[in-house]
Write a protein that holds these residues in place. Structure first.
Motif, PDB file in Angstrom:
ATOM      1  N   LEU B  59      49.383  39.754  44.705  1.00  0.00           N
ATOM      2  CA  LEU B  59      48.449  40.884  44.846  1.00  0.00           C
ATOM      3  C   LEU B  59      46.995  40.399  44.861  1.00  0.00           C
ATOM      4  CD1 LEU B  59      48.982  43.923  45.022  1.00  0.00           C
ATOM      5  CD2 LEU B  59      48.600  44.079  42.571  1.00  0.00           C
ATOM      6  N   ALA B  60      46.684  39.437  43.988  1.00  0.00           N
ATOM      7  CA  ALA B  60      45.312  38.901  43.934  1.00  0.00           C
ATOM      8  C   ALA B  60      44.960  38.218  45.257  1.00  0.00           C
ATOM      9  CB  ALA B  60      45.176  37.915  42.770  1.00  0.00           C
ATOM     10  N   PHE B  61      45.890  37.446  45.808  1.00  0.00           N
ATOM     11  CA  PHE B  61      45.619  36.782  47.087  1.00  0.00           C
ATOM     12  C   PHE B  61      45.496  37.813  48.218  1.00  0.00           C
ATOM     13  CE2 PHE B  61      47.711  32.793  45.241  1.00  0.00           C
ATOM     14  CZ  PHE B  61      46.485  32.196  45.000  1.00  0.00           C
ATOM     15  N   THR B  62      46.257  38.902  48.116  1.00  0.00           N
ATOM     16  CA  THR B  62      46.152  39.964  49.127  1.00  0.00           C
ATOM     17  C   THR B  62      44.774  40.628  49.042  1.00  0.00           C
ATOM     18  OG1 THR B  62      48.526  40.305  48.995  1.00  0.00           O
ATOM     19  CG2 THR B  62      47.239  42.092  49.974  1.00  0.00           C
ATOM     20  N   PHE B  63      44.285  40.811  47.825  1.00  0.00           N
ATOM     21  CA  PHE B  63      42.942  41.370  47.626  1.00  0.00           C
ATOM     22  C   PHE B  63      41.892  40.426  48.232  1.00  0.00           C
ATOM     23  CE2 PHE B  63      39.068  41.728  45.027  1.00  0.00           C
ATOM     24  CZ  PHE B  63      38.799  43.080  45.154  1.00  0.00           C
ATOM     25  N   ALA B  64      42.075  39.131  47.979  1.00  0.00           N
ATOM     26  CA  ALA B  64      41.134  38.144  48.531  1.00  0.00           C
ATOM     27  C   ALA B  64      41.192  38.163  50.061  1.00  0.00           C
ATOM     28  CB  ALA B  64      41.469  36.745  48.009  1.00  0.00           C
ATOM     29  N   PHE B  65      42.391  38.257  50.611  1.00  0.00           N
ATOM     30  CA  PHE B  65      42.559  38.296  52.065  1.00  0.00           C
ATOM     31  C   PHE B  65      41.869  39.538  52.664  1.00  0.00           C
ATOM     32  CE2 PHE B  65      45.178  40.152  55.513  1.00  0.00           C
ATOM     33  CZ  PHE B  65      44.970  39.197  56.503  1.00  0.00           C
ATOM     34  N   GLY B  66      42.124  40.696  52.063  1.00  0.00           N
ATOM     35  CA  GLY B  66      41.495  41.938  52.554  1.00  0.00           C
ATOM     36  C   GLY B  66      39.979  41.844  52.487  1.00  0.00           C
ATOM     37  N   SER B  67      39.470  41.264  51.405  1.00  0.00           N
ATOM     38  CA  SER B  67      38.019  41.129  51.255  1.00  0.00           C
ATOM     39  C   SER B  67      37.452  40.150  52.279  1.00  0.00           C
ATOM     40  CB  SER B  67      37.678  40.645  49.846  1.00  0.00           C
ATOM     41  OG  SER B  67      38.184  41.535  48.892  1.00  0.00           O
ATOM     42  N   ALA B  68      38.202  39.075  52.563  1.00  0.00           N
ATOM     43  CA  ALA B  68      37.743  38.092  53.556  1.00  0.00           C
ATOM     44  C   ALA B  68      37.660  38.731  54.940  1.00  0.00           C
ATOM     45  CB  ALA B  68      38.692  36.889  53.571  1.00  0.00           C
ATOM     46  N   VAL B  69      38.677  39.508  55.289  1.00  0.00           N
ATOM     47  CA  VAL B  69      38.688  40.197  56.590  1.00  0.00           C
ATOM     48  C   VAL B  69      37.510  41.181  56.652  1.00  0.00           C
ATOM     49  CG1 VAL B  69      39.963  41.833  58.033  1.00  0.00           C
ATOM     50  CG2 VAL B  69      41.169  39.937  56.947  1.00  0.00           C
ATOM     51  N   ALA B  70      37.327  41.935  55.570  1.00  0.00           N
ATOM     52  CA  ALA B  70      36.237  42.920  55.537  1.00  0.00           C
ATOM     53  C   ALA B  70      34.880  42.231  55.667  1.00  0.00           C
ATOM     54  CB  ALA B  70      36.300  43.720  54.237  1.00  0.00           C
ATOM     55  N   PHE B  71      34.719  41.055  55.044  1.00  0.00           N
ATOM     56  CA  PHE B  71      33.442  40.350  55.171  1.00  0.00           C
ATOM     57  C   PHE B  71      33.188  39.945  56.621  1.00  0.00           C
ATOM     58  CE2 PHE B  71      31.041  36.446  55.640  1.00  0.00           C
ATOM     59  CZ  PHE B  71      29.825  36.842  55.119  1.00  0.00           C
ATOM     60  N   LEU B  72      34.230  39.411  57.271  1.00  0.00           N
ATOM     61  CA  LEU B  72      34.040  38.956  58.656  1.00  0.00           C
ATOM     62  C   LEU B  72      33.737  40.128  59.590  1.00  0.00           C
ATOM     63  CD1 LEU B  72      36.799  36.212  58.995  1.00  0.00           C
ATOM     64  CD2 LEU B  72      34.339  35.912  58.702  1.00  0.00           C
ATOM     65  N   ILE B  73      34.296  41.303  59.298  1.00  0.00           N
ATOM     66  CA  ILE B  73      34.065  42.474  60.157  1.00  0.00           C
ATOM     67  C   ILE B  73      32.698  43.088  59.879  1.00  0.00           C
ATOM     68  CG2 ILE B  73      34.835  44.847  60.637  1.00  0.00           C
ATOM     69  CD1 ILE B  73      37.716  43.846  60.154  1.00  0.00           C
ATOM     70  N   ARG B  74      32.376  43.254  58.599  1.00  0.00           N
ATOM     71  CA  ARG B  74      31.171  44.008  58.232  1.00  0.00           C
ATOM     72  C   ARG B  74      29.974  43.146  57.878  1.00  0.00           C
ATOM     73  NH1 ARG B  74      33.548  49.158  54.998  1.00  0.00           N
ATOM     74  NH2 ARG B  74      31.672  50.100  55.832  1.00  0.00           N
ATOM     75  N   GLY B  75      30.226  41.891  57.497  1.00  0.00           N
ATOM     76  CA  GLY B  75      29.118  40.988  57.172  1.00  0.00           C
ATOM     77  C   GLY B  75      28.398  41.328  55.883  1.00  0.00           C
ATOM     78  N   ASP B  76      28.998  42.164  55.058  1.00  0.00           N
ATOM     79  CA  ASP B  76      28.370  42.560  53.796  1.00  0.00           C
ATOM     80  C   ASP B  76      28.821  41.606  52.682  1.00  0.00           C
ATOM     81  OD1 ASP B  76      27.588  43.769  51.428  1.00  0.00           O
ATOM     82  OD2 ASP B  76      27.858  45.800  52.233  1.00  0.00           O
ATOM     83  N   PHE B  77      27.840  41.058  51.951  1.00  0.00           N
ATOM     84  CA  PHE B  77      28.168  40.036  50.959  1.00  0.00           C
ATOM     85  C   PHE B  77      28.902  40.571  49.738  1.00  0.00           C
ATOM     86  CE2 PHE B  77      25.567  37.341  53.502  1.00  0.00           C
ATOM     87  CZ  PHE B  77      26.090  36.080  53.286  1.00  0.00           C
ATOM     88  N   LYS B  78      28.952  41.889  49.598  1.00  0.00           N
ATOM     89  CA  LYS B  78      29.738  42.404  48.464  1.00  0.00           C
ATOM     90  C   LYS B  78      31.222  42.048  48.673  1.00  0.00           C
ATOM     91  CE  LYS B  78      30.406  47.067  50.317  1.00  0.00           C
ATOM     92  NZ  LYS B  78      29.921  48.435  50.294  1.00  0.00           N
ATOM     93  N   TRP B  79      31.626  41.956  49.950  1.00  0.00           N
ATOM     94  CA  TRP B  79      33.011  41.569  50.240  1.00  0.00           C
ATOM     95  C   TRP B  79      33.228  40.087  49.944  1.00  0.00           C
ATOM     96  CZ3 TRP B  79      36.377  45.209  50.398  1.00  0.00           C
ATOM     97  CH2 TRP B  79      36.008  46.459  50.871  1.00  0.00           C
ATOM     98  N   ASP B  80      32.189  39.299  50.115  1.00  0.00           N
ATOM     99  CA  ASP B  80      32.307  37.873  49.787  1.00  0.00           C
ATOM    100  C   ASP B  80      32.490  37.704  48.282  1.00  0.00           C
ATOM    101  OD1 ASP B  80      32.099  35.007  50.382  1.00  0.00           O
ATOM    102  OD2 ASP B  80      30.228  35.138  49.262  1.00  0.00           O
ATOM    103  N   ALA B  81      31.782  38.504  47.494  1.00  0.00           N
ATOM    104  CA  ALA B  81      31.920  38.431  46.034  1.00  0.00           C
ATOM    105  C   ALA B  81      33.337  38.826  45.610  1.00  0.00           C
ATOM    106  CB  ALA B  81      30.893  39.345  45.369  1.00  0.00           C
ATOM    107  N   ARG B  82      33.866  39.869  46.257  1.00  0.00           N
ATOM    108  CA  ARG B  82      35.237  40.301  45.932  1.00  0.00           C
ATOM    109  C   ARG B  82      36.242  39.233  46.354  1.00  0.00           C
ATOM    110  NH1 ARG B  82      34.003  45.996  48.661  1.00  0.00           N
ATOM    111  NH2 ARG B  82      32.755  46.874  46.989  1.00  0.00           N
ATOM    112  N   HIS B  83      35.973  38.612  47.493  1.00  0.00           N
ATOM    113  CA  HIS B  83      36.833  37.540  47.991  1.00  0.00           C
ATOM    114  C   HIS B  83      36.904  36.406  46.977  1.00  0.00           C
ATOM    115  CE1 HIS B  83      36.957  33.886  50.912  1.00  0.00           C
ATOM    116  NE2 HIS B  83      38.156  34.121  50.454  1.00  0.00           N
ATOM    117  N   GLU B  84      35.728  35.995  46.494  1.00  0.00           N
ATOM    118  CA  GLU B  84      35.677  34.900  45.514  1.00  0.00           C
ATOM    119  C   GLU B  84      36.444  35.263  44.238  1.00  0.00           C
ATOM    120  OE1 GLU B  84      31.858  32.849  44.977  1.00  0.00           O
ATOM    121  OE2 GLU B  84      32.121  33.172  42.831  1.00  0.00           O
TER     122      GLU B  84
END
Lengths: 54, 230
Positions: B59-84
């Motif tokens: 589940l944690a890796f799925t959260f990281a994956f979703g956040s990584a995809v969202a960062f690449l689409i939206r470019g918002d760094f809040k998704w990068d923080a969630r990814h990390e």
């Protein structure tokens, strides 16, 4: 294992698994809390004195 | 705005406390109340921490994956923080998972480790995400770091469904997933209690870790102070 094929004992393995889980999850939780609080303190210091280097 | 950002640190701590309490109750039931298993005796009690750890690692890796995809689409760094935060939590849980599995394997299979498909793909998943965290430490430019690690996470995530389905696709030493239909009720209670315990603990930790990552990013990307004219 006895002749019936049923595993006997094994509490030392059970204890090891639970203690390891407690240590790993507890240590990580403490590390996150410690790093979070340290970052808040650093941000607070910088807010009071903006000339402090990053 | 994601739940992890709306929650204040107090909510993060509260989630962690609830998770710890659930884990304590679930572990108590699993260790001292649940009956012994017909063939595995008491050793099977390891599953009450091993299986919830596995579920939550994926589940944690799925959260990281979703956040990584969202960062690449939206470019918002809040998704990068969630990814990390998600990737780090996943690595901790996956590392713990491998160790718990090893402790389980010795009395039941007779070996500490076997290059069985489930174990091998789990080890690959663990080391892939360790590599991603290492990559993030080495890249100083926040934009490059976020972009490169997001792409790496998407590639590494290909292994996550392989981990899950490995026991169905290959005739593996590792047993297949159980379902509520194949597990007796007394065994389900501690299993689910611990699963929710780790889930709440993980949610609290990801909440705090995301905030920590955002504070560091804000510091890193803040404009330099103007120089005083002499």
């Amino acid at each position: 294992m006895n002749p019936t094929g049923v595993l006997g004992g094994g509490w030392e393995f059970v204890t090891a698994a639970y203690v390891l889980s407690l240590v790993v999850l507890g240590s990580y939780a403490l590390s996150v809390v410690w790093r979070f609080r340290a970052e808040i303190r650093r941000a607070e210091r910088q807010r009071r004195n903006p000339e402090v280097s990053k | 705005m994601a739940v992890s950002d709306r929650l204040n640190p107090g909510a993060g701590y509260a989630l962690m406390v609830v998770g710890a309490l659930l884990l304590a109750v679930g572990s108590y039931i699993g260790l001292f109340v649940a009956p012994s298993e017909s063939y595995m005796g008491d050793v099977y009690r390891i599953l009450y921490v091993h299986v919830p750890t596995a579920w939550n690692a994926l589940l944690a890796f799925t959260f990281a994956f979703g956040s990584a995809v969202a960062f690449l689409i939206r470019g918002d760094f809040k998704w990068d923080a969630r990814h990390e935060a998600g990737a780090e939590m996943g690595v901790v849980l996956a590392g713990l998972l491998c160790c718990q599995g090893s402790i389980w394997a010795k009395p039941t299979w007779g070996v500490w480790w076997d290059w069985d498909p489930r174990l091998t793909t789990t080890a690959v998943m663990f080391f892939a995400f360790v590599g991603i965290l290492a990559l993030r430490r080495f890249v100083e430019d926040p934009v490059k770091r976020a972009t490169w690690s997001a792409v790496a996470t998407i590639i590494a995530y290909v292994d996550v469904p392989i981990v899950y389905f490995s026991v169905r696709w290959w005739n593996s030493l590792h047993q297949m997933q159980s379902s509520p239909e194949t597990v007796s009720a007394p065994f389900l209670i501690p299993l689910r209690t611990n699963a929710f315990g780790i889930l709440f603990l993980m949610a609290g930790l990801i909440t705090l870790r995301t905030r920590l990552a955002r504070m560091r990013l804000a510091q890193e990307m803040a404009p330099p102070l103007p120089e005083v004219a002499s």
